[in-house]
Design a protein around this motif. Structure first.
Motif: not given
Length: 166
Positions: A137, A140-141, A145-147, A161, A163
């Motif tokens: 996680r 990814y962030t 990447y965004q939730e 997520y 992107k």
């Protein structure tokens, strides 16, 4: 794609290298799940059931692609992309062998994923994961990447997520 000591290339999801890494991936995520929930490691039967219940055959053309990551010419990681509708790909099976974690492999794999997705004509990458996979996680962030709201239901999907590829 090459980054420092990492190189990432397209590969057959049915190659011996890919099949071995996918088994290691399933052992890793299953062990973490069962240690968290039951205080024990996954049994070989549970790993075999996971391999059957979540096949990777669609990570091959025309429905997807599979990437292998190498660290100093040693097989060290993998990632898969599944083609979806609306110029979207779903990221799955991201894995770096424990001995190679902390060497930039996750970032190298995701950079190759971005380029591969663009080459496939995608404008967006989506994924789901579990809340306990904190390292994934964070990766990814920190790579854009965004939730997002849930885009599918799965027993092990707890957070989703997306992107945008620009």
């Amino acid at each position: 794609m090459t980054s420092d000591r990492w190189s990432v290339e397209l590969a057959s999801v049915n190659s011996p290298e890919a099949l071995g890494l996918l088994r290691e991936y399933f052992v890793d995520v299953a062990d973490r799940y069962f240690l968290l929930h039951d205080g024990r490691r996954a049994t070989s039967e549970e790993v075999e059931a996971a391999l059957v219940d979540s096949p990777s055959a669609d990570l091959a053309p025309p429905t997807g692609v599979f990437l292998l990551g190498w660290y100093d010419a040693q097989l060290a990681g993998c990632a898969g992309l599944r083609l979806e509708e609306n110029r979207t790909v779903e990221l799955t099976r991201v894995f770096v062998r424990p001995a190679f974690r902390g060497t930039g492999g996750g970032r190298a794999l995701l950079a190759a994923v971005d380029q591969t997705a663009r080459n496939l004509g995608a404008t967006r990458i989506i994924l789901d994961t579990r809340l306990d996979l904190t390292e994934a996680r964070t990766l990814y962030t920190t790579t854009g990447y965004q939730e997002i709201p849930a885009y599918k239901q799965d027993k092990y999907a707890e957070i989703w997520y997306s992107k945008a590829l620009v």
